[in-house]
Design a protein around this motif. Structure first.
Motif, PDB file in Angstrom:
ATOM      1  N   TYR A  11     -29.854  -1.327 -11.550  1.00 18.49           N
ATOM      2  CA  TYR A  11     -29.980   0.072 -11.167  1.00 18.49           C
ATOM      3  C   TYR A  11     -31.246   0.211 -10.334  1.00 18.49           C
ATOM      4  O   TYR A  11     -32.300  -0.318 -10.699  1.00 18.49           O
ATOM      5  CB  TYR A  11     -30.094   0.975 -12.394  1.00 18.49           C
ATOM      6  N   ILE A  12     -31.136   0.921  -9.227  1.00 15.54           N
ATOM      7  CA  ILE A  12     -32.299   1.233  -8.409  1.00 15.54           C
ATOM      8  C   ILE A  12     -32.932   2.494  -8.993  1.00 15.54           C
ATOM      9  O   ILE A  12     -32.241   3.492  -9.219  1.00 15.54           O
ATOM     10  CB  ILE A  12     -31.897   1.465  -6.935  1.00 15.54           C
ATOM     11  N   VAL A  13     -34.225   2.434  -9.287  1.00 18.16           N
ATOM     12  CA  VAL A  13     -34.928   3.559  -9.909  1.00 18.16           C
ATOM     13  C   VAL A  13     -36.160   3.924  -9.091  1.00 18.16           C
ATOM     14  O   VAL A  13     -36.689   3.091  -8.347  1.00 18.16           O
ATOM     15  CB  VAL A  13     -35.324   3.242 -11.373  1.00 18.16           C
ATOM     16  N   ASP A  14     -36.602   5.160  -9.211  1.00 18.00           N
ATOM     17  CA  ASP A  14     -37.800   5.630  -8.513  1.00 18.00           C
ATOM     18  C   ASP A  14     -39.081   5.275  -9.255  1.00 18.00           C
ATOM     19  O   ASP A  14     -40.134   5.104  -8.645  1.00 18.00           O
ATOM     20  CB  ASP A  14     -37.761   7.150  -8.335  1.00 18.00           C
ATOM     21  N   VAL A  20     -37.770   2.594 -18.031  1.00 13.40           N
ATOM     22  CA  VAL A  20     -37.905   1.786 -19.250  1.00 13.40           C
ATOM     23  C   VAL A  20     -38.009   2.704 -20.465  1.00 13.40           C
ATOM     24  O   VAL A  20     -37.331   2.498 -21.483  1.00 13.40           O
ATOM     25  CB  VAL A  20     -39.123   0.839 -19.158  1.00 13.40           C
ATOM     26  N   ASP A  21     -38.836   3.720 -20.376  1.00 13.81           N
ATOM     27  CA  ASP A  21     -39.002   4.665 -21.482  1.00 13.81           C
ATOM     28  C   ASP A  21     -37.672   5.345 -21.834  1.00 13.81           C
ATOM     29  O   ASP A  21     -37.310   5.446 -23.000  1.00 13.81           O
ATOM     30  CB  ASP A  21     -40.056   5.712 -21.131  1.00 13.81           C
ATOM     31  N   PHE A  22     -36.926   5.785 -20.829  1.00 18.50           N
ATOM     32  CA  PHE A  22     -35.645   6.455 -21.059  1.00 18.50           C
ATOM     33  C   PHE A  22     -34.675   5.538 -21.789  1.00 18.50           C
ATOM     34  O   PHE A  22     -34.096   5.917 -22.803  1.00 18.50           O
ATOM     35  CB  PHE A  22     -35.042   6.897 -19.720  1.00 18.50           C
ATOM     36  N   TYR A  23     -34.481   4.334 -21.299  1.00 17.46           N
ATOM     37  CA  TYR A  23     -33.490   3.428 -21.893  1.00 17.46           C
ATOM     38  C   TYR A  23     -33.901   2.921 -23.268  1.00 17.46           C
ATOM     39  O   TYR A  23     -33.065   2.779 -24.155  1.00 17.46           O
ATOM     40  CB  TYR A  23     -33.184   2.264 -20.942  1.00 17.46           C
ATOM     41  N   THR A  24     -35.193   2.662 -23.481  1.00 15.58           N
ATOM     42  CA  THR A  24     -35.624   2.165 -24.789  1.00 15.58           C
ATOM     43  C   THR A  24     -35.757   3.287 -25.820  1.00 15.58           C
ATOM     44  O   THR A  24     -35.419   3.099 -26.984  1.00 15.58           O
ATOM     45  CB  THR A  24     -36.947   1.374 -24.681  1.00 15.58           C
ATOM     46  N   THR A  25     -36.200   4.448 -25.397  1.00 19.15           N
ATOM     47  CA  THR A  25     -36.384   5.563 -26.325  1.00 19.15           C
ATOM     48  C   THR A  25     -35.067   6.229 -26.713  1.00 19.15           C
ATOM     49  O   THR A  25     -34.845   6.527 -27.884  1.00 19.15           O
ATOM     50  CB  THR A  25     -37.330   6.619 -25.713  1.00 19.15           C
ATOM     51  N   ARG A  89     -29.775  15.604 -27.312  1.00 17.01           N
ATOM     52  CA  ARG A  89     -30.181  16.991 -27.004  1.00 17.01           C
ATOM     53  C   ARG A  89     -31.476  17.336 -27.720  1.00 17.01           C
ATOM     54  O   ARG A  89     -32.364  17.969 -27.140  1.00 17.01           O
ATOM     55  CB  ARG A  89     -29.074  17.973 -27.405  1.00 17.01           C
ATOM     56  N   ALA A  90     -31.597  16.925 -28.981  1.00 14.86           N
ATOM     57  CA  ALA A  90     -32.817  17.195 -29.751  1.00 14.86           C
ATOM     58  C   ALA A  90     -34.030  16.505 -29.118  1.00 14.86           C
ATOM     59  O   ALA A  90     -35.157  16.987 -29.245  1.00 14.86           O
ATOM     60  CB  ALA A  90     -32.636  16.739 -31.198  1.00 14.86           C
ATOM     61  N   ALA A  91     -33.779  15.391 -28.420  1.00  9.89           N
ATOM     62  CA  ALA A  91     -34.859  14.665 -27.753  1.00  9.89           C
ATOM     63  C   ALA A  91     -35.126  15.184 -26.344  1.00  9.89           C
ATOM     64  O   ALA A  91     -35.984  14.655 -25.640  1.00  9.89           O
ATOM     65  CB  ALA A  91     -34.509  13.181 -27.694  1.00  9.89           C
ATOM     66  N   GLY A  92     -34.382  16.215 -25.915  1.00  8.85           N
ATOM     67  CA  GLY A  92     -34.613  16.818 -24.613  1.00  8.85           C
ATOM     68  C   GLY A  92     -33.871  16.168 -23.456  1.00  8.85           C
ATOM     69  O   GLY A  92     -34.176  16.442 -22.301  1.00  8.85           O
ATOM     70  N   VAL A  93     -32.894  15.316 -23.762  1.00  6.45           N
ATOM     71  CA  VAL A  93     -32.113  14.677 -22.701  1.00  6.45           C
ATOM     72  C   VAL A  93     -31.057  15.661 -22.206  1.00  6.45           C
ATOM     73  O   VAL A  93     -30.363  16.292 -22.997  1.00  6.45           O
ATOM     74  CB  VAL A  93     -31.442  13.379 -23.217  1.00  6.45           C
ATOM     75  N   ASP A  94     -30.959  15.790 -20.881  1.00  5.41           N
ATOM     76  CA  ASP A  94     -29.964  16.675 -20.276  1.00  5.41           C
ATOM     77  C   ASP A  94     -28.702  15.902 -19.946  1.00  5.41           C
ATOM     78  O   ASP A  94     -28.762  14.754 -19.500  1.00  5.41           O
ATOM     79  CB  ASP A  94     -30.511  17.301 -18.989  1.00  5.41           C
ATOM     80  N   ALA A 111     -27.914  11.223 -17.033  1.00  3.46           N
ATOM     81  CA  ALA A 111     -28.527  10.533 -15.903  1.00  3.46           C
ATOM     82  C   ALA A 111     -29.907  10.060 -16.309  1.00  3.46           C
ATOM     83  O   ALA A 111     -30.623  10.761 -17.033  1.00  3.46           O
ATOM     84  CB  ALA A 111     -28.613  11.465 -14.688  1.00  3.46           C
ATOM     85  N   ASP A 112     -30.265   8.868 -15.862  1.00  4.16           N
ATOM     86  CA  ASP A 112     -31.618   8.388 -16.124  1.00  4.16           C
ATOM     87  C   ASP A 112     -32.578   9.120 -15.188  1.00  4.16           C
ATOM     88  O   ASP A 112     -32.143   9.934 -14.367  1.00  4.16           O
ATOM     89  CB  ASP A 112     -31.686   6.854 -16.008  1.00  4.16           C
ATOM     90  N   PRO A 113     -33.880   8.893 -15.301  1.00  8.28           N
ATOM     91  CA  PRO A 113     -34.827   9.638 -14.467  1.00  8.28           C
ATOM     92  C   PRO A 113     -34.607   9.486 -12.961  1.00  8.28           C
ATOM     93  O   PRO A 113     -35.021  10.346 -12.193  1.00  8.28           O
ATOM     94  CB  PRO A 113     -36.188   9.075 -14.891  1.00  8.28           C
ATOM     95  N   ALA A 114     -33.927   8.419 -12.528  1.00  9.51           N
ATOM     96  CA  ALA A 114     -33.665   8.216 -11.100  1.00  9.51           C
ATOM     97  C   ALA A 114     -32.295   8.743 -10.680  1.00  9.51           C
ATOM     98  O   ALA A 114     -31.919   8.645  -9.528  1.00  9.51           O
ATOM     99  CB  ALA A 114     -33.756   6.734 -10.745  1.00  9.51           C
ATOM    100  N   GLY A 115     -31.534   9.309 -11.638  1.00  6.19           N
ATOM    101  CA  GLY A 115     -30.221   9.861 -11.318  1.00  6.19           C
ATOM    102  C   GLY A 115     -29.070   8.889 -11.494  1.00  6.19           C
ATOM    103  O   GLY A 115     -27.925   9.229 -11.186  1.00  6.19           O
TER     104      GLY A 115
END
Length: 126
Positions: A11-14, A20-25, A89-94, A111-115
Protein backbone atom coordinates in the motif's frame (compact mmCIF):
# COMPACT_ATOMS: atom_id res chain seq x y z
CA UNK A 1 8.97 -18.83 -5.22
CA UNK A 2 8.10 -21.34 -2.53
CA UNK A 3 4.61 -22.17 -1.27
CA UNK A 4 5.52 -21.49 2.37
CA UNK A 5 6.09 -17.77 1.85
CA UNK A 6 3.64 -15.25 3.24
CA UNK A 7 1.59 -13.16 0.81
CA UNK A 8 2.71 -9.54 0.58
CA UNK A 9 0.57 -6.60 -0.46
CA UNK A 10 1.98 -3.09 -0.96
CA UNK A 11 0.00 0.00 0.00
CA UNK A 12 1.28 3.46 -0.86
CA UNK A 13 0.86 5.72 2.19
CA UNK A 14 1.48 9.40 2.92
CA UNK A 15 2.73 8.90 6.48
CA UNK A 16 4.43 5.60 7.39
CA UNK A 17 4.23 6.00 11.22
CA UNK A 18 0.50 6.90 11.01
CA UNK A 19 -0.15 3.84 8.84
CA UNK A 20 1.79 1.57 11.20
CA UNK A 21 -0.18 2.94 14.15
CA UNK A 22 -3.52 2.42 12.35
CA UNK A 23 -2.85 -1.20 11.36
CA UNK A 24 -1.27 -2.27 14.66
CA UNK A 25 -3.66 -0.39 16.95
CA UNK A 26 -6.96 -1.02 15.20
CA UNK A 27 -6.62 -4.05 12.93
CA UNK A 28 -4.48 -6.53 14.85
CA UNK A 29 -1.27 -6.38 12.82
CA UNK A 30 2.02 -7.18 14.58
CA UNK A 31 4.53 -4.35 15.06
CA UNK A 32 6.82 -3.74 12.10
CA UNK A 33 9.43 -6.35 11.27
CA UNK A 34 11.06 -3.69 9.09
CA UNK A 35 10.66 0.02 9.74
CA UNK A 36 12.31 3.08 8.24
CA UNK A 37 11.05 6.62 7.63
CA UNK A 38 9.87 5.74 4.11
CA UNK A 39 8.85 2.09 4.61
CA UNK A 40 7.49 -0.44 7.10
CA UNK A 41 6.25 -4.03 6.93
CA UNK A 42 3.56 -5.26 9.35
CA UNK A 43 2.04 -8.73 9.47
CA UNK A 44 -1.23 -10.38 10.35
CA UNK A 45 -1.23 -14.15 9.98
CA UNK A 46 0.03 -15.01 6.49
CA UNK A 47 -0.35 -11.41 5.22
CA UNK A 48 2.68 -9.12 5.11
CA UNK A 49 1.53 -5.55 4.45
CA UNK A 50 4.21 -3.34 2.92
CA UNK A 51 3.60 0.32 3.77
CA UNK A 52 5.51 2.42 1.26
CA UNK A 53 5.92 6.12 1.99
CA UNK A 54 6.70 8.92 -0.49
CA UNK A 55 10.45 8.28 -0.41
CA UNK A 56 10.23 4.53 -1.00
CA UNK A 57 11.07 2.78 -4.25
CA UNK A 58 7.57 1.26 -4.36
CA UNK A 59 5.93 4.68 -4.37
CA UNK A 60 8.32 5.98 -7.02
CA UNK A 61 7.66 2.98 -9.28
CA UNK A 62 3.90 3.59 -9.55
CA UNK A 63 3.05 5.01 -12.99
CA UNK A 64 1.07 8.25 -12.79
CA UNK A 65 -1.81 6.75 -14.81
CA UNK A 66 -2.31 4.17 -12.02
CA UNK A 67 -1.93 6.50 -9.04
CA UNK A 68 -5.61 6.02 -8.10
CA UNK A 69 -5.86 2.32 -7.34
CA UNK A 70 -9.63 2.11 -7.68
CA UNK A 71 -11.39 -0.68 -5.84
CA UNK A 72 -8.35 -2.61 -4.66
CA UNK A 73 -8.32 -3.45 -0.97
CA UNK A 74 -7.21 -6.04 1.53
CA UNK A 75 -9.84 -8.26 3.08
CA UNK A 76 -9.65 -9.09 6.79
CA UNK A 77 -12.02 -11.79 7.98
CA UNK A 78 -13.80 -11.55 11.32
CA UNK A 79 -16.15 -13.88 13.18
CA UNK A 80 -18.26 -10.98 14.53
CA UNK A 81 -18.54 -7.97 12.24
CA UNK A 82 -20.88 -6.08 14.57
CA UNK A 83 -18.43 -6.37 17.47
CA UNK A 84 -15.57 -5.15 15.23
CA UNK A 85 -17.64 -2.18 14.10
CA UNK A 86 -18.47 -1.26 17.69
CA UNK A 87 -14.82 -1.63 18.78
CA UNK A 88 -13.49 0.50 15.91
CA UNK A 89 -16.16 3.19 16.30
CA UNK A 90 -15.31 3.44 20.01
CA UNK A 91 -11.68 3.96 18.97
CA UNK A 92 -12.66 6.80 16.62
CA UNK A 93 -12.20 4.94 13.33
CA UNK A 94 -14.44 6.24 10.54
CA UNK A 95 -16.12 3.92 8.07
CA UNK A 96 -16.33 4.74 4.37
CA UNK A 97 -19.33 2.49 3.67
CA UNK A 98 -22.32 1.01 5.36
CA UNK A 99 -22.55 -2.72 6.03
CA UNK A 100 -23.25 -4.56 2.79
CA UNK A 101 -24.70 -8.08 2.71
CA UNK A 102 -24.26 -10.51 -0.14
CA UNK A 103 -24.36 -14.23 -0.84
CA UNK A 104 -20.98 -14.81 0.83
CA UNK A 105 -21.48 -12.72 3.96
CA UNK A 106 -21.35 -9.13 5.22
CA UNK A 107 -18.71 -6.45 4.86
CA UNK A 108 -17.87 -2.85 5.69
CA UNK A 109 -15.02 -0.64 4.51
CA UNK A 110 -12.61 1.54 6.47
CA UNK A 111 -9.77 3.62 5.05
CA UNK A 112 -6.29 3.86 6.47
CA UNK A 113 -4.78 7.33 7.01
CA UNK A 114 -3.66 7.44 3.35
CA UNK A 115 -7.10 6.44 2.01
CA UNK A 116 -6.28 2.80 1.21
CA UNK A 117 -9.32 0.59 1.67
CA UNK A 118 -9.61 -2.26 4.13
CA UNK A 119 -12.61 -4.57 3.97
CA UNK A 120 -13.76 -6.17 7.21
CA UNK A 121 -15.63 -9.31 6.19
CA UNK A 122 -17.81 -11.75 8.11
CA UNK A 123 -18.45 -14.94 6.07
CA UNK A 124 -21.99 -16.29 5.94
CA UNK A 125 -22.46 -19.14 8.39
CA UNK A 126 -23.95 -22.43 7.18
Amino acid sequence: MTSDQVASVRYIVDDVPAAVDFYTTHLGFAPPEISAPAFAAVTRGPLRLLLAGPGSSGAKATPETYADAGRNRINLATDDLDAEIDRLRAAGVDFVSDVVSGPGGRQILVADPAGNLVELFEPRQG
